[in-house]
Design a protein around this motif. Structure first.
Motif, PDB file in Angstrom:
ATOM      1  N   LYS A  69      64.503  63.912  23.127  1.00 59.22           N
ATOM      2  CA  LYS A  69      65.811  63.848  22.569  1.00 59.22           C
ATOM      3  C   LYS A  69      66.946  63.182  23.465  1.00 59.22           C
ATOM      4  O   LYS A  69      67.687  62.375  23.203  1.00 59.22           O
ATOM      5  N   ARG A  70      67.033  63.915  24.753  1.00 59.79           N
ATOM      6  CA  ARG A  70      67.706  63.516  25.629  1.00 59.79           C
ATOM      7  C   ARG A  70      67.554  61.969  26.178  1.00 59.79           C
ATOM      8  O   ARG A  70      68.648  61.379  26.090  1.00 59.79           O
ATOM      9  N   ASP A  71      66.291  61.805  26.751  1.00 61.84           N
ATOM     10  CA  ASP A  71      66.061  60.371  27.200  1.00 61.84           C
ATOM     11  C   ASP A  71      65.821  59.234  26.196  1.00 61.84           C
ATOM     12  O   ASP A  71      66.150  58.110  26.506  1.00 61.84           O
ATOM     13  N   GLY A  72      65.150  59.550  25.088  1.00 56.51           N
ATOM     14  CA  GLY A  72      65.154  58.502  24.081  1.00 56.51           C
ATOM     15  C   GLY A  72      63.764  57.758  24.403  1.00 56.51           C
ATOM     16  O   GLY A  72      62.946  57.207  23.462  1.00 56.51           O
ATOM     17  N   GLY A  73      63.595  57.423  25.640  1.00 59.66           N
ATOM     18  CA  GLY A  73      62.274  56.702  26.115  1.00 59.66           C
ATOM     19  C   GLY A  73      62.343  56.720  27.426  1.00 59.66           C
ATOM     20  O   GLY A  73      62.918  57.503  28.065  1.00 59.66           O
ATOM     21  N   CYS A  74      61.632  55.733  28.202  1.00 61.30           N
ATOM     22  CA  CYS A  74      61.657  55.426  29.561  1.00 61.30           C
ATOM     23  C   CYS A  74      63.086  55.519  30.117  1.00 61.30           C
ATOM     24  O   CYS A  74      64.032  54.546  29.454  1.00 61.30           O
ATOM     25  N   THR A  75      63.313  56.122  31.171  1.00 54.91           N
ATOM     26  CA  THR A  75      64.791  56.420  31.881  1.00 54.91           C
ATOM     27  C   THR A  75      64.881  55.233  32.974  1.00 54.91           C
ATOM     28  O   THR A  75      65.897  55.179  33.596  1.00 54.91           O
ATOM     29  N   ALA A  76      63.758  54.656  33.302  1.00 55.38           N
ATOM     30  CA  ALA A  76      63.689  53.440  34.492  1.00 55.38           C
ATOM     31  C   ALA A  76      64.813  52.583  34.418  1.00 55.38           C
ATOM     32  O   ALA A  76      65.553  52.252  33.261  1.00 55.38           O
ATOM     33  N   PRO A  77      65.541  52.238  35.413  1.00 52.92           N
ATOM     34  CA  PRO A  77      66.764  51.501  35.458  1.00 52.92           C
ATOM     35  C   PRO A  77      66.773  50.211  34.781  1.00 52.92           C
ATOM     36  O   PRO A  77      65.448  49.655  34.576  1.00 52.92           O
ATOM     37  N   ASP A  78      67.927  49.676  34.146  1.00 53.48           N
ATOM     38  CA  ASP A  78      67.845  48.478  33.334  1.00 53.48           C
ATOM     39  C   ASP A  78      67.304  48.811  32.073  1.00 53.48           C
ATOM     40  O   ASP A  78      68.079  49.727  31.250  1.00 53.48           O
ATOM     41  N   SER A  79      66.619  48.049  31.250  1.00 53.10           N
ATOM     42  CA  SER A  79      66.126  48.250  29.948  1.00 53.10           C
ATOM     43  C   SER A  79      64.747  48.182  29.548  1.00 53.10           C
ATOM     44  O   SER A  79      64.292  47.590  28.744  1.00 53.10           O
ATOM     45  N   CYS A  80      63.965  48.937  30.298  1.00 50.60           N
ATOM     46  CA  CYS A  80      62.673  49.189  29.767  1.00 50.60           C
ATOM     47  C   CYS A  80      62.622  49.787  28.275  1.00 50.60           C
ATOM     48  O   CYS A  80      63.469  50.635  28.130  1.00 50.60           O
ATOM     49  N   ASP A  81      61.617  49.199  27.539  1.00 56.08           N
ATOM     50  CA  ASP A  81      61.792  49.229  26.225  1.00 56.08           C
ATOM     51  C   ASP A  81      60.778  50.236  25.512  1.00 56.08           C
ATOM     52  O   ASP A  81      60.482  50.711  24.383  1.00 56.08           O
ATOM     53  N   ARG A  82      60.171  51.114  26.510  1.00 57.16           N
ATOM     54  CA  ARG A  82      59.070  52.022  26.142  1.00 57.16           C
ATOM     55  C   ARG A  82      59.834  53.288  25.372  1.00 57.16           C
ATOM     56  O   ARG A  82      60.472  54.029  26.346  1.00 57.16           O
ATOM     57  N   CYS A  98      57.991  55.495  31.721  1.00 59.57           N
ATOM     58  CA  CYS A  98      56.471  55.063  31.213  1.00 59.57           C
ATOM     59  C   CYS A  98      55.581  54.893  32.268  1.00 59.57           C
ATOM     60  O   CYS A  98      55.976  55.138  33.459  1.00 59.57           O
ATOM     61  N   PRO A  99      54.276  54.821  32.148  1.00 60.65           N
ATOM     62  CA  PRO A  99      53.271  54.874  33.112  1.00 60.65           C
ATOM     63  C   PRO A  99      53.521  53.785  34.408  1.00 60.65           C
ATOM     64  O   PRO A  99      53.516  54.200  35.588  1.00 60.65           O
ATOM     65  N   PHE A 100      53.907  52.771  33.977  1.00 57.41           N
ATOM     66  CA  PHE A 100      54.109  51.717  35.142  1.00 57.41           C
ATOM     67  C   PHE A 100      55.525  52.234  35.996  1.00 57.41           C
ATOM     68  O   PHE A 100      55.262  52.336  37.031  1.00 57.41           O
ATOM     69  N   HIS A 101      56.591  52.557  35.355  1.00 53.65           N
ATOM     70  CA  HIS A 101      57.563  53.091  36.327  1.00 53.65           C
ATOM     71  C   HIS A 101      57.366  54.357  36.817  1.00 53.65           C
ATOM     72  O   HIS A 101      58.057  54.716  37.862  1.00 53.65           O
ATOM     73  N   HIS A 102      56.648  55.309  36.093  1.00 54.43           N
ATOM     74  CA  HIS A 102      56.275  56.593  36.763  1.00 54.43           C
ATOM     75  C   HIS A 102      55.469  56.353  38.155  1.00 54.43           C
ATOM     76  O   HIS A 102      55.935  57.185  39.235  1.00 54.43           O
ATOM     77  N   HIS A 103      54.546  55.613  38.112  1.00 55.08           N
ATOM     78  CA  HIS A 103      53.792  55.171  39.471  1.00 55.08           C
ATOM     79  C   HIS A 103      54.865  54.630  40.338  1.00 55.08           C
ATOM     80  O   HIS A 103      54.783  54.889  41.497  1.00 55.08           O
TER      81      HIS A 103
END
Length: 85
Positions: A3-16, A44-49
Motif C-alpha cells: 500500500k505504501r510503495d505501490g510497486g518497485c521503488t527504484a529511482p525514476d519510473s520503474c513500472d513494475r 522488482c527482481p532486476f532492481h533488487h539485484h
C-alpha cells in the motif's frame, strides 16, 4: 509495504507493480538481525539485484514516509516518480 510503495521503488519510473516485486531490507539483516516490515521496501527482481550489487542506500523519508534511494556517486535522495510523484 504494498500500500505504501505501490510497486518497485527504484529511482525514476520503474513500472513494475507490487505483484512483481520483492521485499528489500533497508537496514541489512546481516547487521540488524531483525526483520521488520516497516523497514522494508519493494523492488522488482532486476532492481533488487542491482541494489545489492551496487550498494544502494535506502531510507523512508521522514517527512512523507516514501522510500528514497541514494545511488553510488550521488549525494541526492531519489524516488520512483511513477508510484510516488
Amino acid at each position: 509495504m504494498e500500500k505504501r510503495d505501490g510497486g518497485c521503488t527504484a529511482p525514476d519510473s520503474c513500472d513494475r507493480d507490487a505483484r512483481w516485486t520483492e521485499a528489500h531490507h533497508l537496514n541489512p539483516y546481516a547487521i540488524s538481525k531483525t526483520t521488520d516490515i516497516r523497514d522494508g521496501a519493494l523492488l522488482c527482481p532486476f532492481h533488487h539485484h542491482r541494489a545489492h550489487e551496487q550498494g544502494w542506500i535506502g531510507r523512508i523519508n521522514p517527512d512523507d514516509g516514501h522510500v528514497e534511494w541514494k545511488l553510488p556517486g550521488s549525494d541526492a535522495w531519489q524516488r520512483n516518480t511513477r508510484w510516488r510523484p
